[in-house]
Design a protein around this motif. Structure first.
Motif, PDB file in Angstrom:
ATOM      1  N   LEU A 160       0.832  -1.200   0.000  1.00  0.00           N
ATOM      2  CA  LEU A 160       0.000   0.000   0.000  1.00  0.00           C
ATOM      3  C   LEU A 160       0.868   1.253   0.000  1.00  0.00           C
ATOM      4  O   LEU A 160       0.609   2.217  -0.722  1.00  0.00           O
ATOM      5  CB  LEU A 160      -0.916  -0.040   1.231  1.00  0.00           C
ATOM      6  CG  LEU A 160      -2.214   0.761   1.171  1.00  0.00           C
ATOM      7  CD1 LEU A 160      -3.025   0.417  -0.053  1.00  0.00           C
ATOM      8  CD2 LEU A 160      -3.040   0.513   2.431  1.00  0.00           C
ATOM      9  N   ARG A 161       1.942   1.205   0.787  1.00  0.00           N
ATOM     10  CA  ARG A 161       2.848   2.357   0.850  1.00  0.00           C
ATOM     11  C   ARG A 161       3.579   2.579  -0.466  1.00  0.00           C
ATOM     12  O   ARG A 161       3.813   3.724  -0.876  1.00  0.00           O
ATOM     13  CB  ARG A 161       3.845   2.178   1.995  1.00  0.00           C
ATOM     14  CG  ARG A 161       3.200   2.454   3.351  1.00  0.00           C
ATOM     15  CD  ARG A 161       4.115   2.146   4.496  1.00  0.00           C
ATOM     16  NE  ARG A 161       5.436   2.704   4.355  1.00  0.00           N
ATOM     17  CZ  ARG A 161       6.508   2.260   4.996  1.00  0.00           C
ATOM     18  NH1 ARG A 161       6.395   1.233   5.814  1.00  0.00           N
ATOM     19  NH2 ARG A 161       7.675   2.838   4.821  1.00  0.00           N
ATOM     20  N   VAL A 162       3.935   1.494  -1.130  1.00  0.00           N
ATOM     21  CA  VAL A 162       4.599   1.602  -2.427  1.00  0.00           C
ATOM     22  C   VAL A 162       3.675   2.259  -3.441  1.00  0.00           C
ATOM     23  O   VAL A 162       4.086   3.124  -4.211  1.00  0.00           O
ATOM     24  CB  VAL A 162       5.029   0.206  -2.936  1.00  0.00           C
ATOM     25  CG1 VAL A 162       5.384   0.252  -4.404  1.00  0.00           C
ATOM     26  CG2 VAL A 162       6.192  -0.308  -2.115  1.00  0.00           C
ATOM     27  N   MET A 163       2.419   1.854  -3.426  1.00  0.00           N
ATOM     28  CA  MET A 163       1.456   2.418  -4.379  1.00  0.00           C
ATOM     29  C   MET A 163       1.257   3.907  -4.121  1.00  0.00           C
ATOM     30  O   MET A 163       1.163   4.701  -5.065  1.00  0.00           O
ATOM     31  CB  MET A 163       0.128   1.667  -4.281  1.00  0.00           C
ATOM     32  CG  MET A 163       0.179   0.231  -4.751  1.00  0.00           C
ATOM     33  SD  MET A 163       0.551   0.036  -6.518  1.00  0.00           S
ATOM     34  CE  MET A 163      -1.049   0.376  -7.245  1.00  0.00           C
ATOM     35  N   VAL A 164       1.191   4.285  -2.855  1.00  0.00           N
ATOM     36  CA  VAL A 164       1.077   5.710  -2.512  1.00  0.00           C
ATOM     37  C   VAL A 164       2.332   6.442  -2.979  1.00  0.00           C
ATOM     38  O   VAL A 164       2.259   7.535  -3.549  1.00  0.00           O
ATOM     39  CB  VAL A 164       0.877   5.904  -0.989  1.00  0.00           C
ATOM     40  CG1 VAL A 164       0.972   7.380  -0.608  1.00  0.00           C
ATOM     41  CG2 VAL A 164      -0.474   5.333  -0.545  1.00  0.00           C
ATOM     42  N   ASP A 165       3.480   5.819  -2.786  1.00  0.00           N
ATOM     43  CA  ASP A 165       4.754   6.408  -3.201  1.00  0.00           C
ATOM     44  C   ASP A 165       4.778   6.655  -4.704  1.00  0.00           C
ATOM     45  O   ASP A 165       5.119   7.752  -5.175  1.00  0.00           O
ATOM     46  CB  ASP A 165       5.904   5.487  -2.777  1.00  0.00           C
ATOM     47  CG  ASP A 165       7.265   6.133  -2.971  1.00  0.00           C
ATOM     48  OD1 ASP A 165       7.708   6.218  -4.131  1.00  0.00           O
ATOM     49  OD2 ASP A 165       7.870   6.577  -1.982  1.00  0.00           O
ATOM     50  N   TYR A 182      13.506  -7.271  -0.724  1.00  0.00           N
ATOM     51  CA  TYR A 182      12.184  -7.661  -0.239  1.00  0.00           C
ATOM     52  C   TYR A 182      11.113  -6.930  -1.045  1.00  0.00           C
ATOM     53  O   TYR A 182      10.110  -7.507  -1.466  1.00  0.00           O
ATOM     54  CB  TYR A 182      12.063  -7.321   1.251  1.00  0.00           C
ATOM     55  CG  TYR A 182      10.884  -7.920   1.966  1.00  0.00           C
ATOM     56  CD1 TYR A 182      10.474  -9.223   1.713  1.00  0.00           C
ATOM     57  CD2 TYR A 182      10.188  -7.197   2.923  1.00  0.00           C
ATOM     58  CE1 TYR A 182       9.400  -9.779   2.382  1.00  0.00           C
ATOM     59  CE2 TYR A 182       9.121  -7.743   3.602  1.00  0.00           C
ATOM     60  CZ  TYR A 182       8.730  -9.032   3.330  1.00  0.00           C
ATOM     61  OH  TYR A 182       7.663  -9.576   4.009  1.00  0.00           O
ATOM     62  N   LEU A 183      11.371  -5.653  -1.276  1.00  0.00           N
ATOM     63  CA  LEU A 183      10.452  -4.827  -2.055  1.00  0.00           C
ATOM     64  C   LEU A 183      10.262  -5.396  -3.463  1.00  0.00           C
ATOM     65  O   LEU A 183       9.177  -5.329  -4.029  1.00  0.00           O
ATOM     66  CB  LEU A 183      11.007  -3.404  -2.133  1.00  0.00           C
ATOM     67  CG  LEU A 183      10.103  -2.335  -2.726  1.00  0.00           C
ATOM     68  CD1 LEU A 183       8.796  -2.247  -1.982  1.00  0.00           C
ATOM     69  CD2 LEU A 183      10.800  -0.980  -2.708  1.00  0.00           C
ATOM     70  N   GLU A 184      11.348  -5.973  -3.990  1.00  0.00           N
ATOM     71  CA  GLU A 184      11.312  -6.553  -5.327  1.00  0.00           C
ATOM     72  C   GLU A 184      10.220  -7.621  -5.440  1.00  0.00           C
ATOM     73  O   GLU A 184       9.484  -7.687  -6.424  1.00  0.00           O
ATOM     74  CB  GLU A 184      12.677  -7.179  -5.614  1.00  0.00           C
ATOM     75  CG  GLU A 184      13.024  -7.258  -7.071  1.00  0.00           C
ATOM     76  CD  GLU A 184      14.452  -7.735  -7.282  1.00  0.00           C
ATOM     77  OE1 GLU A 184      15.397  -7.049  -6.862  1.00  0.00           O
ATOM     78  OE2 GLU A 184      14.617  -8.821  -7.858  1.00  0.00           O
TER      79      GLU A 184
END
Lengths: 138, 138
Positions: free
Chosen positions: B11-16, B41-43
């Motif tokens: 969710l935070r990545v999408m907001v980013d 991990y993000l990958e």
DNA sequence: TCAATAACCTACCAAAATAGTATGCTATAA
DNA sequence: TTATAGCATACTATTTTGGTAGGTTATTGA
């Protein structure tokens, strides 16, 4: 986002106690056989219910457990929380200690709060009696 | 009843991606540094978002990820489900295969269905844009 | 065209949680 | 006084979670 088997079993045990013979003490073995749950595992679960005051016990022959209140006076929330702890979707909402360092500027917190509210609203409005009534309809 | 870190990070990545520079491709390293998440991990997480079609990618220098749609066209549910799978509180509700043998006479099923509905109702009505708007208020 | 960059893919790993067992002790009723 | 059944503690196997690691493939700017 799953409820553990402990939580699920706890709810079934409470329904069992409410419907099988609410007047008398029922032993773990008895419940375990009927519900097809390991009796030693059930012991752990019902021990938590006991410590939370949701059931009471007597030892010895003819011992066992019975409800402390009428089925209408238990909510699903009371039962699940005594086993699962808080039903919050993130630990930030559990208590002050578990907050992550960026909680204060967390953009998602608002989403988690809404989910938390929605779940609480469901489990705190359904009583044990409601479950029993609903199961009789079928 | 917890959302995994993968779900929260997603969710935070999408907001980013929606707020940092929605026009251009942004690399994992870039996001990971800003969000203080391990890039390896993000990958994994962003790979799931990619396979679900929520983001698109290009390789090589100046490569990275960007959203495929406008923030208002993503619900929180779409994002969380692409990472967590179903948000059902019990696996019986997930799909036909995971049903337990006593599902047909399960007294609690009605409770789980209500929780499932309530959670779905929250995550399917909040959009990525709502999160962004809400975070700007503070 | 070649070197740097960054996504892609697969495998591995440690820690924690989950689900359940095992053993012995204590209280109670017949 | 003995069988019963709760109480307490400890242990264990499996699964999930939360990451790491290393090599491969595609793209782009010099």
């Amino acid at each position: 986002m799953k409820i553990s088997t402990k939580g699920r079993y706890a709810l079934r045990v409470m329904v069992d106690l409410a419907t099988t013979d609410p007047e008398n003490y029922i032993s773990i073995k008895n419940i375990a056989n009927r519900q097809k749950i390991s009796d030693k595992y059930l012991e752990q679960i019902i021990s938590s219910l006991n410590k939370a005051g949701l059931v009471k016990s007597t030892r010895g022959a003819l011992g066992g457990y019975k409800l402390t209140k009428a089925p209408k006076d238990y909510t699903v929330g009371m039962i699940l929380r005594s086993i699962e702890g808080s039903l919050a979707p993130v630990s930030c909402l559990d208590d002050e200690e578990n907050q992550c360092p960026r909680c204060s500027d967390c953009v998602s917190l608002y989403v988690w709060e809404k989910i938390y509210e929605a779940v609480n609203n469901v489990v705190d409005t359904i009583t044990l009696q409601d479950i029993i009534d609903n199961s009789k309809l079928r």
